[in-house]
Design a protein around this motif. Sequence first.
Motif, PDB file in Angstrom:
ATOM      1  N   LYS A 293       0.796  -1.222   0.000  1.00 32.14           N
ATOM      2  CA  LYS A 293       0.000   0.000   0.000  1.00 32.14           C
ATOM      3  C   LYS A 293       0.835   1.281   0.000  1.00 32.14           C
ATOM      4  CE  LYS A 293      -3.996  -2.108   2.276  1.00 32.14           C
ATOM      5  NZ  LYS A 293      -4.907  -2.066   3.446  1.00 32.14           N
ATOM      6  N   PHE A 294       2.119   1.161   0.370  1.00 35.17           N
ATOM      7  CA  PHE A 294       2.962   2.354   0.470  1.00 35.17           C
ATOM      8  C   PHE A 294       4.360   2.057  -0.068  1.00 35.17           C
ATOM      9  CE2 PHE A 294      -0.188   2.569   3.847  1.00 35.17           C
ATOM     10  CZ  PHE A 294      -0.727   3.830   3.655  1.00 35.17           C
ATOM     11  N   LYS A 310       1.797   6.894  -1.297  1.00 32.78           N
ATOM     12  CA  LYS A 310       0.708   5.934  -1.294  1.00 32.78           C
ATOM     13  C   LYS A 310       0.638   5.288  -2.670  1.00 32.78           C
ATOM     14  CE  LYS A 310      -4.244   5.388  -0.370  1.00 32.78           C
ATOM     15  NZ  LYS A 310      -4.006   4.294   0.587  1.00 32.78           N
ATOM     16  N   MET A 321       2.939  11.563  -0.067  1.00 28.93           N
ATOM     17  CA  MET A 321       2.233  11.749   1.193  1.00 28.93           C
ATOM     18  C   MET A 321       3.003  12.649   2.155  1.00 28.93           C
ATOM     19  SD  MET A 321       0.535   8.107   2.173  1.00 28.93           S
ATOM     20  CE  MET A 321      -0.069   8.876   3.667  1.00 28.93           C
ATOM     21  N   ARG A 358       5.921   2.194  12.298  1.00 24.96           N
ATOM     22  CA  ARG A 358       5.213   2.516  11.056  1.00 24.96           C
ATOM     23  C   ARG A 358       3.733   2.240  11.222  1.00 24.96           C
ATOM     24  NH1 ARG A 358       3.451   1.098   5.970  1.00 24.96           N
ATOM     25  NH2 ARG A 358       3.113  -1.037   6.662  1.00 24.96           N
ATOM     26  N   ASN A 359       2.907   3.222  10.878  1.00 23.94           N
ATOM     27  CA  ASN A 359       1.468   3.058  10.945  1.00 23.94           C
ATOM     28  C   ASN A 359       0.999   2.307   9.709  1.00 23.94           C
ATOM     29  OD1 ASN A 359      -1.422   3.606  10.627  1.00 23.94           O
ATOM     30  ND2 ASN A 359      -1.159   5.064  12.307  1.00 23.94           N
ATOM     31  N   LEU A 361      -1.905   1.738   8.623  1.00 27.44           N
ATOM     32  CA  LEU A 361      -3.059   2.327   7.960  1.00 27.44           C
ATOM     33  C   LEU A 361      -2.693   3.576   7.162  1.00 27.44           C
ATOM     34  CD1 LEU A 361      -5.801   1.937  10.735  1.00 27.44           C
ATOM     35  CD2 LEU A 361      -5.425   0.506   8.722  1.00 27.44           C
ATOM     36  N   THR A 362      -1.855   4.433   7.756  1.00 28.75           N
ATOM     37  CA  THR A 362      -1.517   5.699   7.094  1.00 28.75           C
ATOM     38  C   THR A 362      -0.165   5.660   6.386  1.00 28.75           C
ATOM     39  OG1 THR A 362      -0.389   6.632   9.039  1.00 28.75           O
ATOM     40  CG2 THR A 362      -2.791   6.913   8.890  1.00 28.75           C
ATOM     41  N   LEU A 364       2.593   6.411   7.736  1.00 26.34           N
ATOM     42  CA  LEU A 364       3.471   7.424   8.325  1.00 26.34           C
ATOM     43  C   LEU A 364       4.394   6.807   9.377  1.00 26.34           C
ATOM     44  CD1 LEU A 364       0.979  10.412   8.635  1.00 26.34           C
ATOM     45  CD2 LEU A 364       2.595   9.893   6.786  1.00 26.34           C
TER      46      LEU A 364
END
Length: 384
Positions: A293-294, A310, A321, A358-359, A361-362, A364
């Motif tokens: 996803k990233f 992203k 991002m 590391r998140n 979901l985001t 970040l």
Amino acid sequence: MKMPAYYKRLISIFILLQFSFVSRMQAQSGTWLITGSYTDSTHPAGLKAFKYSFDNKSPVQSDSLDIPNLGYFTISRNGEKIYAVSEDHINGQASIKLILFNKKTGKFLLKDEIETLGKHPVYIDLDSTGKWLAVGYYSSAEIDIIKITNHEMLSTPWKTFQVYGKGIVENRQSSSHVHSVRFSPGNNYLYASDLGGDQLLRYTFQAKTLYDQPIPIKAPDQIKLSPGDGPRHFEFHPKKANILYVLNELSGTVSMFNLDSSLTRSKQKVDSDTISPLPDKGSSQVLASPDGKFLYTANRGNSNNITIYKIDAKTDTLTFMATEPTFGLHPRHFSISKNGKYLAVANSKNNQVVLFSRNNLTGLLTKLPNKIVAWKVACVQFVN
């Protein structure tokens, strides 16, 4: 017969408690971080192992091994074998090392090593069968294919490929420089980046044959980058083997390719290093999150940061991002843990590995408080 509601609640509570216990045990057991470093007479330990529990405690060094100028290494899937390139010895001879790693004790054992004729090996990759190594040489612009024997020893190079090319940046592209080599996710190709020639080369590869020899035979396919890009490292999409992201060191950009279509034109090109002026850009490493996803890139020069993108789920294109400082100088390399929760970056010029959470979901990053000290650290890898 229908199960009573209170039985269902008891079962749910038991499962939650079991999951919590396993999670706590995993957190207590921690993770190994292996570092590779350039060396000198006062700092000979090119390979080090650290136990890190991510609970704000200081990392503990468990072992080290004196390997000169260990610029890069790769680790087997089970985490028990390390394959490393030693760029040169005192006599100038480069070598490939096979090191055993004990995940219980954190101890190293040098199992085998071979000297090579290529100059300055900078990248090594292990194929999915665990029987073949590919080594890329920066100064001599070569690629070696090395067999791992049934006795877990290294053979002399089975095949060597010479790469030819040049580019427009006079002080960096007067000739070819192989900077990375990787087997494709399906193990049917070997890719190599040529920083000096602004190209990626794709060799046909077959690991299992009648004579137990790989077959990269035909002239390689050529994937052209823009003049002056200087491709350094590249990353396959974790979920889509036909999507390739190429990090260009000299132009500080990322190029995205769909390998199912034309190899002559990238589908997208975005900036990675937005701070350093063009002559001083030095993008170094690119990795995707395990869930695809990233995408993350490291930038040296004046930037000293990680750029976060992203990845579009349908088009696989990149959307900027954020950037995150690496809290150090010259981030040469970084790694993401297998579960995607942590990122470790090797800041070479101030001898530090900085860790981030590391998140998922985001995408970040959040800096963790503790650092690892490793002299001229050039590479860092997680071992779970």
